[in-house]
Design a protein around this motif. Structure first.
Motif, PDB file in Angstrom:
ATOM      1  N   VAL A   1       1.027  -1.075  -0.174  1.00 26.18           N
ATOM      2  CA  VAL A   1       0.027  -0.083  -0.049  1.00 26.18           C
ATOM      3  C   VAL A   1       1.149   1.185  -0.059  1.00 26.18           C
TER       4      VAL A   1
ATOM      5  N   ARG B   1      -3.671   5.745   3.827  1.00 27.63           N
ATOM      6  CA  ARG B   1      -4.331   4.337   3.366  1.00 27.63           C
ATOM      7  C   ARG B   1      -3.573   3.397   4.336  1.00 27.63           C
ATOM      8  N   ARG B   2      -2.277   3.412   4.517  1.00 34.58           N
ATOM      9  CA  ARG B   2      -1.665   2.460   5.469  1.00 34.58           C
ATOM     10  C   ARG B   2      -2.196   2.570   6.782  1.00 34.58           C
TER      11      ARG B   2
ATOM     12  N   GLN C   1      -1.940   9.512  -0.875  1.00 36.61           N
ATOM     13  CA  GLN C   1      -2.161   9.595   0.498  1.00 36.61           C
ATOM     14  C   GLN C   1      -4.130   9.981   0.549  1.00 36.61           C
TER      15      GLN C   1
END
Length: 346
Positions: free
Chosen positions: A179, A184-185, A346
């Protein structure tokens, strides 16, 4: 005339000093792993375990003296006047058990769900009281917070500690590799914490029969533990790269897991290592799960604080790493197109 091509460097055998160096590194790593996982168990003993003693002052003094003679420094005794007060301390997770000499029949009150090792120690102590000629011939042992019948030894809860830590580490590694984008992580780590918490507690509670209480509350405890581990490792990776994952693995796996006290009790670990373990996510997660599963959430404040602190730290580290990446892209125009792909994600 035939000319022999020179051997490629990679095809040449390694030099013996290189082999010796590899052996030294492997031996060191193996020794460190052995110390990390075996030392807490080998040196485990009862010391400063909090228990209550209920009854008249003279009787309580006799019990305190007898305990100090049989096991010096083993117990941290809280004196209470009656049985209900001692029971409330056990339910609130202030003590692991109690010796009640205030009622007609002496009794030892245990809470096996708080820690089977301590409960077994108190049961052994009750047996010693029975064999003591100066004591009453019958000493009742009563379990105030018993483990589920499906897992009376608490094996599932103890064995589940390591997969929980590995799950948080694995989540950080996979999210880092698969990812792009800090936001998003973090979202992926939180989503996995929820699904992983539901799955793990479902297995422990409905299949293995190792947990009681509310499934959602237990799932929340496990989810918070996973989130604290995964977010911390993600944050370390965002600052230090793959070295950050190694740092996180050492903190959570080699230090946090052996010192968690989940299989025994923090007070049974050598020295002050048990107290250190409770300040790390594996130890705090195990204590929180015991509180939600067997004590209606009592005694969970400290563990909740520790886990929320680590999770928040992980998010802050991720944000710092993201800001540093923005700044590096701004100061290195040649790498801006590459960084833009990550930042836009992001």
């Amino acid at each position: 005339m035939t000319t022999r091509a020179p051997l490629a460097i990679d095809a040449l055998p390694s030099r013996w000093p290189t082999v010796a160096g590899a052996v030294v590194v492997l031996t060191t790593i193996t020794s460190v792993l052995l110390i990390a996982f075996a030392w807490p168990s080998v040196r485990s003993s009862v010391h400063d375990v909090p228990i209550a003693v209920a009854g008249p002052a003279t009787a309580v003094d006799r019990i305190r003296t007898a305990l100090e003679q049989r096991a010096p420094g083993a117990f941290d005794i809280t004196e209470v006047a009656d049985t209900p007060t001692a029971e409330q301390l056990i339910r609130d997770r202030k003590v692991y058990g109690a010796i009640d000499v205030g009622s007609g029949t002496p009794q030892v009150i245990i809470a096996s769900a708080a820690g089977t090792a301590v409960a077994q120690t108190l049961q052994t102590m009750a047996t010693g009281f029975r064999q003591n000629s100066n004591a009453a011939p019958s000493v009742v042992v009563r379990d105030l917070a018993a483990l589920p019948a499906g897992d009376a030894r608490g094996a599932g809860l103890a064995a589940g500690a390591l997969p929980l830590v590995m799950g948080g580490l694995l989540a950080a590694v996979l999210l880092t590799r698969l990812v792009r984008g800090t936001g998003r992580r973090v979202a992926g780590a939180l989503a996995f914490a929820v699904t992983g918490g539901l799955a793990i507690t479902g297995i422990l509670q409905f299949w293995f029969g190792s947990l009681s209480g509310s499934h959602l509350a237990n799932a929340g405890a496990v989810a918070l533990s996973i989130a604290a581990i995964a977010l911390t490792v993600l944050g370390l990776e965002s600052l230090f790269g793959y070295a950050g994952i190694g740092i996180g693995a050492v903190i959570m796996m080699l230090i946090g897991n052996p010192l968690s006290g989940t299989a025994t009790a923090p007070e049974m670990l050598p020295g002050r290592s048990g107290a250190l373990g409770q300040l790390l996510p594996p130890g705090a997660g195990g204590q929180l799960l015991r509180s939600t599963a067997f004590f209606d959430g009592r005694g969970a404040t400290s563990a909740l604080t520790v886990l929320l602190t680590w999770a928040t730290l992980g998010v802050v580290l991720c944000l710092i790493g993201s800001l540093r990446a923005h700044r590096a892209a701004a100061w290195n125009p040649g790498h801006a197109p590459v960084r833009a792909l990550t930042l836009n994600a992001q």
